[in-house]
Design an enzyme around this catalytic site. Structure first.
Site, PDB file in Angstrom:
ATOM      1  N   ASN A  62      12.838   4.354   5.546  1.00  0.00           N
ATOM      2  CA  ASN A  62      13.012   3.773   4.209  1.00  0.00           C
ATOM      3  C   ASN A  62      14.103   2.718   4.218  1.00  0.00           C
ATOM      4  O   ASN A  62      15.106   2.826   4.926  1.00  0.00           O
ATOM      5  CB  ASN A  62      13.280   4.858   3.147  1.00  0.00           C
ATOM      6  CG  ASN A  62      14.448   5.761   3.440  1.00  0.00           C
ATOM      7  OD1 ASN A  62      14.743   6.045   4.586  1.00  0.00           O
ATOM      8  ND2 ASN A  62      15.126   6.212   2.408  1.00  0.00           N
ATOM      9  N   GLU A  75       7.045   5.549   4.799  1.00  0.00           N
ATOM     10  CA  GLU A  75       5.615   5.606   5.128  1.00  0.00           C
ATOM     11  C   GLU A  75       4.985   4.219   5.059  1.00  0.00           C
ATOM     12  O   GLU A  75       4.207   3.820   5.924  1.00  0.00           O
ATOM     13  CB  GLU A  75       4.871   6.537   4.159  1.00  0.00           C
ATOM     14  CG  GLU A  75       5.319   7.985   4.223  1.00  0.00           C
ATOM     15  CD  GLU A  75       6.454   8.300   3.261  1.00  0.00           C
ATOM     16  OE1 GLU A  75       7.355   7.456   3.085  1.00  0.00           O
ATOM     17  OE2 GLU A  75       6.438   9.399   2.693  1.00  0.00           O
ATOM     18  N   CYS A 115       2.660   5.779  -1.654  1.00  0.00           N
ATOM     19  CA  CYS A 115       2.392   5.858  -0.211  1.00  0.00           C
ATOM     20  C   CYS A 115       1.062   6.562   0.053  1.00  0.00           C
ATOM     21  O   CYS A 115       0.325   6.196   0.969  1.00  0.00           O
ATOM     22  CB  CYS A 115       3.530   6.574   0.508  1.00  0.00           C
ATOM     23  SG  CYS A 115       5.038   5.568   0.577  1.00  0.00           S
TER      24      CYS A 115
HETATM   25  N1  THU Z   1      11.272   7.794   0.100  1.00  0.00           N
HETATM   26  C1  THU Z   1      10.488   7.581   1.190  1.00  0.00           C
HETATM   27  O1  THU Z   1      10.856   6.832   2.114  1.00  0.00           O
HETATM   28  N2  THU Z   1       9.288   8.184   1.238  1.00  0.00           N
HETATM   29  C2  THU Z   1       8.794   8.997   0.257  1.00  0.00           C
HETATM   30  O2  THU Z   1       7.659   9.420   0.318  1.00  0.00           O
HETATM   31  C3  THU Z   1       9.639   9.365  -0.873  1.00  0.00           C
HETATM   32  C4  THU Z   1      10.903   8.618  -1.000  1.00  0.00           C
HETATM   33  C5  THU Z   1      12.567   7.116   0.060  1.00  0.00           C
HETATM   34  C6  THU Z   1      12.663   6.054  -0.993  1.00  0.00           C
HETATM   35  C7  THU Z   1      14.138   6.011  -1.227  1.00  0.00           C
HETATM   36  O3  THU Z   1      14.730   5.159  -0.258  1.00  0.00           O
HETATM   37  C8  THU Z   1      14.609   7.423  -0.967  1.00  0.00           C
HETATM   38  O4  THU Z   1      13.571   8.050  -0.226  1.00  0.00           O
HETATM   39  C9  THU Z   1      14.892   8.226  -2.205  1.00  0.00           C
HETATM   40  O5  THU Z   1      13.834   8.195  -3.078  1.00  0.00           O
END
Ligand code: THU
Length: 157
Positions: A62, A75, A115
């Site tokens: 992320n 993702e 996602c």
């Molecule tokens: N996040 C993801 O990378 N994938 C997910 O499926 C849910 C949330 C990240 C987004 C943000 O950077 C952090 O987690 C908190 O929401």
């Protein structure tokens, strides 16, 4: 009126050792990718790893931004990178791992709705199921196809 039911089933594992070698490798890639998260706001580090039909693994993490909607989940970072690198290959599987300050959470990392929608479209493009592996320290879940985590997928256009 007919009452209808949607049933989903998935596998739950206690440890990574129970996974196939390929899935275990993918889960490890997702956990490794957590280290490359840029999450100065949520401090929630997520890693994702996509297995392509040629066996290659493409990872992502992320990436947050002060203008919040400008950031991206692990993702989608992984899937978009995978589609860019191997536009003619299929995505066969995706593993996801996450946790606060990079420490793997006990419960499996469940992907957000956006996602799931992106997974659904790459699965449709492939015409073959794409499995989803959600990794947690206490348990690991494996869903055999994206439909199992996104029933009634939108793919009408
Ligand atoms: N996040 C993801 O990378 N994938 C997910 O499926 C849910 C949330 C990240 C987004 C943000 O950077 C952090 O987690 C908190 O929401």
């Amino acid at each position: 009126m007919n009452e209808k039911e949607i049933k989903i089933s998935f596998a739950e594992y206690k440890t990574l050792d129970e996974l196939t070698e390929a899935d275990r490798e993918l889960a490890h890639a997702a956990m490794d990718a957590m280290n490359n998260a840029y999450a100065p706001y949520s401090h929630f580090h997520v890693g994702a790893a996509v297995r392509m039909s040629n066996g290659e693994i493409v990872s992502g993490s992320n990436q947050e931004n002060a203008a919040f909607p400008s950031g991206l989940c692990a993702e989608r970072t992984a899937m978009f990178a995978a589609s860019y690198r191997f536009p003619d290959k299929d995505m066969r599987s995706i593993a996801i791992a996450g946790g606060v300050y990079g420490r793997l959470a006990e419960q499996p990392a469940t992907p957000c709705g956006a996602c799931r929608q992106v997974m659904a479209q790459y699965q449709t493009k492939a015409g073959k199921p794409m499995s989803v592996i959600m990794v947690g320290a206490k348990r690991i879940w494996k869903f055999e196809r994206v439909d199992d985590i996104l029933p009634l997928i939108f793919d009408s256009i």
